[in-house]
Design an enzyme around this catalytic site. Structure first.
Site, short mmCIF file in Angstrom:
data_model
loop_
_atom_site.label_atom_id
_atom_site.label_comp_id
_atom_site.label_asym_id
_atom_site.label_seq_id
_atom_site.Cartn_x
_atom_site.Cartn_y
_atom_site.Cartn_z
N LYS A 58 0.82 -1.22 0.00
CA LYS A 58 0.00 0.00 0.00
C LYS A 58 0.84 1.26 0.00
O LYS A 58 0.56 2.19 -0.74
CB LYS A 58 -0.90 0.06 1.24
N ARG B 187 -9.20 1.93 9.65
CA ARG B 187 -8.73 0.57 9.88
C ARG B 187 -9.73 -0.26 10.66
O ARG B 187 -9.49 -1.44 10.89
CB ARG B 187 -7.43 0.63 10.65
N ARG C 6 10.97 -7.56 4.34
CA ARG C 6 11.07 -6.12 4.60
C ARG C 6 11.64 -5.87 6.01
O ARG C 6 12.42 -4.94 6.22
CB ARG C 6 9.69 -5.46 4.47
N ARG D 299 12.57 -2.59 10.75
CA ARG D 299 11.46 -1.92 11.43
C ARG D 299 11.17 -2.67 12.73
O ARG D 299 10.95 -3.86 12.72
CB ARG D 299 10.21 -1.93 10.53
N ARG E 186 -0.48 -8.57 13.44
CA ARG E 186 -1.03 -7.50 12.60
C ARG E 186 -1.92 -8.06 11.50
O ARG E 186 -2.92 -7.45 11.12
CB ARG E 186 0.09 -6.65 12.02
#
Ligand code: ADP
Length: 190
Positions: free
Chosen positions: A13, A88, A127, A133, A144
């Site tokens: 996204k 969300r 990622r 991250r 998540r």
């Protein structure tokens, strides 16, 4: 154009939101990016947000809603916007409806990036390695995804019923997905 981009964590996204926003000449507003910027600057909002994001939980609605409301009041949003990561959950949908009504406007479309679940988890793990991250450990990634399935996926039906939903295949090369999105939006503009 006023757009919402929906899709699970790892659907790409963020990447696509920036490209689309450039193409449309509107700002891409990513709640995740705003939280991350606040976290790295150590603001009070960042400290609060991090206690949720690092566990893969949603930041409380009042915090997120106030932040989005402030952003949507900025002048650059008058020409339109692309919301990435908001709403969300169903409560945020209602809040966004109210904010847009107050501004005398509404959404033009909600674009859903559809992806394969296994592929998405694989992308996120990759990622996490590359970007380091701190909200991207395997356990948090799985949590998540669960939050997405339980809280965010139902928004697809809400917006479909309103006739706003545009589903775009999010699998494949980044450029290919961008052109699919561009085609879907041209069809809307026509
Ligand atoms: P992803 O990488 O899953 O697409 P984002 O970068 O959009 O996630 O957001 C990172 C984190 O910020 C989310 O996991 C969540 O904790 C928090 N967050 C982002 N948007 C919202 C929102 N609309 N409501 C509550 N929490 C949010």
């Amino acid at each position: 154009m006023r757009l919402v981009l929906l899709g699970p964590p790892g659907a790409g996204k963020g990447t696509q939101a920036k490209r689309l926003a450039d193409r449309l000449g509107v700002p891409a507003i990513s709640t995740g990016d705003i939280f991350r910027a606040n976290i790295s600057q150590g603001t009070p909002l960042g400290v609060l947000a991090q206690s949720y994001t690092r566990a893969g939980k949603l930041v409380p609605d009042e915090v997120t809603n106030d932040m989005v409301k402030a952003r949507l009041a900025e002048p650059d949003v008058e020409s339109g916007f692309l919301l990435d990561g908001y709403p969300r959950n169903a409560a945020q949908v209602t809040t966004l409806d109210g904010m847009l009504a107050d501004l005398g406007t509404g959404l033009d479309a909600v674009v859903e990036l559809t992806v394969d679940h296994e592929e998405v988890v694989a992308r996120l793990l990759k990622r996490a390695q590359i970007e380091g991250r701190d909200d991207d450990t395997e356990e948090v990634i799985r949590h998540r995804q669960d939050v997405y399935r339980n809280e965010t996926a139902p928004l697809v039906e809400i917006y479909r019923e309103r006739g706003l939903l545009v589903a775009v295949d999010g699998m494949g090369e980044v450029d290919v997905v961008t052109s699919r999105l561009a085609d879907a939006l041209s069809a809307l503009e026509a």
